[in-house]
Every structure is written in structure tokens, then in C-alpha cells.
Design an enzyme around this catalytic site. Structure first.
Site, PDB file in Angstrom:
ATOM      1  N   LYS A  49       0.912  -1.156   0.095  1.00 32.68           N
ATOM      2  CA  LYS A  49       0.054   0.057  -0.014  1.00 32.68           C
ATOM      3  C   LYS A  49       0.687   1.180   0.021  1.00 32.68           C
ATOM      4  O   LYS A  49       0.584   2.044  -0.757  1.00 32.68           O
ATOM      5  CB  LYS A  49      -0.917   0.094   1.264  1.00 32.68           C
ATOM      6  CG  LYS A  49      -2.006  -1.141   1.338  1.00 32.68           C
ATOM      7  CD  LYS A  49      -2.741  -0.837   2.480  1.00 32.68           C
ATOM      8  CE  LYS A  49      -2.410  -0.932   3.785  1.00 32.68           C
ATOM      9  NZ  LYS A  49      -1.750  -2.086   4.205  1.00 32.68           N
TER      10      LYS A  49
ATOM     11  N   ARG B 170      -9.027   1.156   9.401  1.00 36.57           N
ATOM     12  CA  ARG B 170      -8.783  -0.265   9.702  1.00 36.57           C
ATOM     13  C   ARG B 170      -9.668  -0.712  10.393  1.00 36.57           C
ATOM     14  O   ARG B 170      -9.710  -1.746  10.740  1.00 36.57           O
ATOM     15  CB  ARG B 170      -7.490   0.049  10.534  1.00 36.57           C
ATOM     16  CG  ARG B 170      -6.162  -0.276   9.559  1.00 36.57           C
ATOM     17  CD  ARG B 170      -5.033  -0.192  10.385  1.00 36.57           C
ATOM     18  NE  ARG B 170      -3.923  -0.781   9.954  1.00 36.57           N
ATOM     19  CZ  ARG B 170      -2.660  -0.372   9.646  1.00 36.57           C
ATOM     20  NH1 ARG B 170      -2.779   0.925   9.062  1.00 36.57           N
ATOM     21  NH2 ARG B 170      -1.713  -1.116   9.231  1.00 36.57           N
TER      22      ARG B 170
ATOM     23  N   ARG C 109      11.564  -6.625   4.459  1.00 40.14           N
ATOM     24  CA  ARG C 109      11.225  -4.979   4.116  1.00 40.14           C
ATOM     25  C   ARG C 109      12.591  -4.332   4.887  1.00 40.14           C
ATOM     26  O   ARG C 109      12.607  -4.496   6.381  1.00 40.14           O
ATOM     27  CB  ARG C 109      10.001  -4.651   4.699  1.00 40.14           C
ATOM     28  CG  ARG C 109       9.836  -3.270   4.554  1.00 40.14           C
ATOM     29  CD  ARG C 109       8.235  -2.800   4.517  1.00 40.14           C
ATOM     30  NE  ARG C 109       7.510  -2.871   5.831  1.00 40.14           N
ATOM     31  CZ  ARG C 109       6.309  -2.796   5.899  1.00 40.14           C
ATOM     32  NH1 ARG C 109       5.455  -2.359   4.604  1.00 40.14           N
ATOM     33  NH2 ARG C 109       5.627  -2.953   6.796  1.00 40.14           N
TER      34      ARG C 109
ATOM     35  N   ARG D 267      11.591  -2.168  10.393  1.00 43.09           N
ATOM     36  CA  ARG D 267      10.686  -1.808  11.360  1.00 43.09           C
ATOM     37  C   ARG D 267      10.416  -2.754  12.550  1.00 43.09           C
ATOM     38  O   ARG D 267      10.543  -3.743  12.408  1.00 43.09           O
ATOM     39  CB  ARG D 267       9.473  -1.424  10.713  1.00 43.09           C
ATOM     40  CG  ARG D 267       9.125  -0.265   9.931  1.00 43.09           C
ATOM     41  CD  ARG D 267       7.796  -0.100   8.907  1.00 43.09           C
ATOM     42  NE  ARG D 267       6.790  -0.575   9.647  1.00 43.09           N
ATOM     43  CZ  ARG D 267       5.540  -0.582   9.174  1.00 43.09           C
ATOM     44  NH1 ARG D 267       5.434   0.204   7.885  1.00 43.09           N
ATOM     45  NH2 ARG D 267       4.481  -0.767   9.781  1.00 43.09           N
TER      46      ARG D 267
ATOM     47  N   ARG E 196      -0.414  -8.261  13.864  1.00 42.39           N
ATOM     48  CA  ARG E 196      -0.759  -7.395  12.621  1.00 42.39           C
ATOM     49  C   ARG E 196      -1.797  -8.186  11.668  1.00 42.39           C
ATOM     50  O   ARG E 196      -2.661  -7.595  11.251  1.00 42.39           O
ATOM     51  CB  ARG E 196       0.300  -6.912  12.048  1.00 42.39           C
ATOM     52  CG  ARG E 196       1.044  -5.891  13.047  1.00 42.39           C
ATOM     53  CD  ARG E 196       2.532  -5.578  12.298  1.00 42.39           C
ATOM     54  NE  ARG E 196       2.363  -4.756  11.431  1.00 42.39           N
ATOM     55  CZ  ARG E 196       3.349  -4.460  10.381  1.00 42.39           C
ATOM     56  NH1 ARG E 196       4.393  -5.324  10.556  1.00 42.39           N
ATOM     57  NH2 ARG E 196       2.945  -3.889   9.198  1.00 42.39           N
TER      58      ARG E 196
END
Ligand code: AMP
Length: 214
Positions: free
Chosen positions: A13, A88, A122, A153, A164
Site C-alpha cells: 500500500k 482499519r 522489508r 521496522r 498485525r
């Protein structure tokens, strides 16, 4: 154009929102980025949000909704916006419809089994905020664009990722029904939902998104 991107963590996203917002000339508003910057600057919102981000849980609706309401009232949103990571929850979607309803909702779909490797691999640049996957990098520690330091992260660690993904399936996925008008949460007559396959190269996904907006 008022646009929002739905999709699980790791769907791409943020990457797509950066390109599409530049193309459409509307501001890219990422609630995750807003929280990370608030945490870095130790603002009251940042101090409150930190424990939720560290745990991979959603920040309470009231905090997020107030933050987004304030952001959308800024002059650069007069001609539209591209929201990434908001709403969300159904509560947030109802609030957004009251604040400034989106015209189109793009759902970027990627199967769960692909998300884990995307998220654990990532790396984010601390200087230019560029996002990369380790498979694209020659040097895992240096940004290929600006030379800044790359890091992982906190919430991209395997133990946080499962929390998550659960939050996504339980609290965010019902929004697909909300925006298509087909689910139990039907609130509007118009189907605002467009689905895009996010399981291919970023350039292909970008083309798919632009095609669906036409
Ligand atoms: P993201 O960068 O979109 O993956 O968001 C990172 C984290 O910020 C999430 O795991 C949540 O803790 C928090 N967050 C971002 N957007 C929201 C939202 N709309 N509602 C609640 N929490 C959020």
C-alpha cells in the site's frame, strides 16, 4: 479524487500510494507514518501510540480518527486525498464517511503466505523513507537511492507480524463488505470497491491500479 487503499500489512500500500498520489497530485496520508513520526518527536499522540505499534495492535479509534480529521482539514486536501492505512475498523470507516467520504476504495490483495516474507525482508531508509526488500539490495544496510542507513521496522519482526495479520483479518477485512455494499455492513448504495491483484511486480500493480481508476 478521494481515494483510499485497503489491504493487509505488506500488500504494498505504501509503495503504491507514493506513486499514485504523485500521479494524481493528491496528498499521500499514511496513518502509520504519522504515528512513527509522532513517536520519533515524542508528541502526546506518539507517547500514547507507541505501545500499540510495538505490539502490532491497532491504536484506539478515537486517537486515529481525531488525527485524520485534523489532517483532512488542511488546505492541501481541498482537491482530494489518498489515505493509506486508514480506515482499519468499521468505526473508522463510518467516521470517515462523516468527515469526507472517499470516492473509490482500492483493495490490494496478496495471499497471507506471501506477506510474511515480504514483511520480514522489508527495510526502510531512515533518511529518505524509501522502502525496499532485501532481495533487491546489494547492501542490506545502505539505501540504494540516497545512501542513508536502512533498518527493519520494529513491527516487522515475526512475533509482531502475526498479531498485525490477525488485526487485519478480524478488524479491517470486514471493510471490503462495507465499501462494496455487499456485506452485512452495507451502509451505502454505491459499490466504491475496486480490487487489484497485488501479488506481482510493483510496476504491474501500479498499472493495475491506474487502470481500475479510469
Ligand atoms: P502501517 O504503517 O500502516 O503498517 O501502520 C503501523 C501501525 O500503526 C499499525 O500496526 C497500528 O499500530 C498503527 N496504525 C496505523 N494506522 C492505524 C489505524 N488506521 N488504526 C489503528 N492503528 C493504526
Amino acid at each position: 479524487m478521494k481515494l483510499l487503499f485497503l489491504g493487509p500489512p505488506g500488500a504494498g500500500k505504501g509503495t503504491q500510494a507514493a506513486g499514485v498520489s504523485a500521479h494524481l497530485k493528491v496528498p499521500h496520508i499514511s496513518t502509520g507514518d504519522m504515528f512513527r513520526s509522532a513517536i520519533k518527536n515524542a508528541t502526546p499522540v506518539g507517547l500514547e501510540a507507541k505501545k500499540y505499534l510495538d505490539a502490532g495492535e491497532l491504536v484506539p479509534d478515537s486517537v486515529v480518527i481525531d488525527m485524520v480529521r485534523e489532517r483532512l482539514s488542511m488546505p492541501d486536501c481541498a482537491n482530494g486525498y489518498l489515505l493509506d492505512g486508514f480506515p482499519r475498523t468499521v468505526e473508522q470507516a463510518i467516521a470517515l464517511d462523516e468527515i469526507d467520504a472517499p470516492d473509490i476504495v482500492v483493495d490490494i490483495e496478496v495471499p497471507d503466505e506471501r506477506l510474511l516474507s515480504r514483511l520480514t525482508g522489508r527495510r526502510v531508509c531512515g533518511k529518505c523513507q524509501g522502502t525496499f526488500h532485501i532481495s533487491q539490495l546489494k547492501d542490506e544496510h545502505a539505501c540504494p537511492l540516497c545512501g542513508g542507513a536502512l533498518s527493519q521496522r520494529n513491527d516487522d519482526k515475526p512475533e509482531t507480524i502475526s498479531t498485525r495479520l490477525r488485526a487485519y483479518h478480524e478488524q479491517t477485512e470486514p471493510l471490503i463488505g462495507y465499501y462494496s455494499g455487499l456485506g452485512k455492513l452495507r451502509r451505502v448504495e454505491v459499490n466504491r470497491l475496486r480490487t487489484v491483484d497485488g501479488d506481482s511486480r510493483p510496476e504491474e500493480v501500479f498499472k493495475g491500479i491506474l487502470a481500475t481508476l479510469e
